[in-house]
Enzyme design. Structure first.
Site, PDB file in Angstrom:
ATOM      1  CB  CYS A 136      12.155  49.602 -30.492  1.00  0.00           C
ATOM      2  SG  CYS A 136      13.304  48.141 -29.864  1.00  0.00           S
ATOM      3  CB  CYS A 139      15.796  49.389 -31.303  1.00  0.00           C
ATOM      4  SG  CYS A 139      14.697  47.918 -31.408  1.00  0.00           S
ATOM      5  CG  ASP A 140      16.051  53.210 -31.792  1.00  0.00           C
ATOM      6  OD1 ASP A 140      16.711  52.624 -32.226  1.00  0.00           O
ATOM      7  OD2 ASP A 140      14.754  53.497 -32.144  1.00  0.00           O
TER       8      ASP A 140
END
Length: 313
Positions: A136, A139-140
């Site tokens: 992701c 997300c990261d």
């Protein structure tokens, strides 16, 4: 054979399942939640989360999911750390069976079984998961500001993630196993025109390496041909963008899904094609796949179930 009865059975945990349990508990519906094989869902495989509202300093994925769980339990949700393995949605009450053979009869069911990211199957992926390997970028990606990263895939999702990371990272390698991109022409043009993105066509990842954290990847170009060659790229982030697999197999006899296996819901609701069965989270979301979206859909599912039960009385 033992049997349980509940007004609301929630199959699966994570942000969607725990939020559904919280809302249905506060509505005095006494929900029963089966957490499944991975209590807390995919977020328990993530290290620090910085894009969920309410955590200005960030939070570990396991810690956040424990907070969700504790809040649901506080208001009366009953949680079982088991997996539902069989369902019968042909009539109400719905009948579900867990891995130990225990039967649950439920007036309503909320499916929140999530979706699992597809990985290449390299042993190194597991070794560096959370230490450089991610599925992701949204997300990261922030953790790789001004660093070199790689994205695996050649479709729209891979191109989107490469472009997103190009706005953060120093350089982005797009590793494509074929000699062309499968993405739409618009996405292809954007990727090709971005000076930070280097496309590695006809390439496969053989392995990842690094002492404690990810430091690089060994790439094979033209694998299995006379032109085969190996080379290394220096990267600190390795992002998989080869798709997700919704965890919906046991429901497909009764629940309508799309061609990828994602549960279809009616309009802007959580209603499925079976009256009294609702879906929330990534198992019904092929587009966003974000924790905050999943939590919101869990709220919707609980409210839809509450209204359904109220109208049934």
């Amino acid at each position: 054979m033992s049997s349980l009865k509940t007004k609301v059975l929630i199959i699966g945990s994570g942000p969607a399942g725990y939020t559904a349990a919280l809302y249905s508990s506060r509505a005095n519906l006494n929900p029963l939640i089966y957490e499944g094989e991975q209590p807390g869902g995919q977020l328990t495989q993530t290290t620090e989360i910085e894009n969920f509202p309410g955590y200005p300093e960030g939070v570990q994925g396991t810690e956040m999911m424990q907070h969700f769980r504790d809040q649901a339990v506080r208001f009366g949700a009953e949680i079982k750390s088991r997996t539902i393995t069989k369902v019968d949605f042909s009539r109400r009450p719905f009948v579900c069976v867990d891995e130990k053979g225990e039967v649950v009869e439920a007036e309503t069911v909320i499916i929140s079984t999530g979706a699992s990211a597809k990985y290449l199957g390299l042993p190194d992926e597991e070794k560096y998961r959370g230490l450089g390997v991610s599925a992701c970028a949204t997300c990261d990606g922030f953790f790789y500001r001004n660093r070199n990263v790689a994205v695996v895939g050649g479709g729209d999702t891979a191109c989107e993630e490469a472009l997103y990371l190009a706005g953060i990272a120093h350089k982005v390698y797009l590793i494509v196993r074929r000699d062309v991109l499968r993405a739409s022409k618009v996405m292809q043009e954007r990727v090709r025109e971005n000076p930070k993105i280097e496309i590695l066509f006809n390439c496969n990842t053989e392995s990842l390496f690094g002492k404690d954290l990810l430091e690089g990847a060994r790439i094979i170009r033209h694998r299995g041909t006379p032109k085969e060659e190996r080379f290394d790229i220096d990267i600190e982030g390795f992002f998989l963008a080869i798709g997700h697999h919704p965890n919906t197999e046991i429901f497909k006899e009764y629940i309508e899904c799309d061609s990828e296996g994602y549960i279809k819901v009616k309009g802007n609701t959580s209603h499925t094609n079976v009256e009294g069965v609702f879906a929330a989270g990534d198992c019904a979301d092929p587009r966003y796949r974000q924790a905050v979206v999943a939590a919101g859909s869990g709220c919707k599912a609980a409210m839809d179930a509450e209204k359904f039960l109220m109208l049934e009385e």
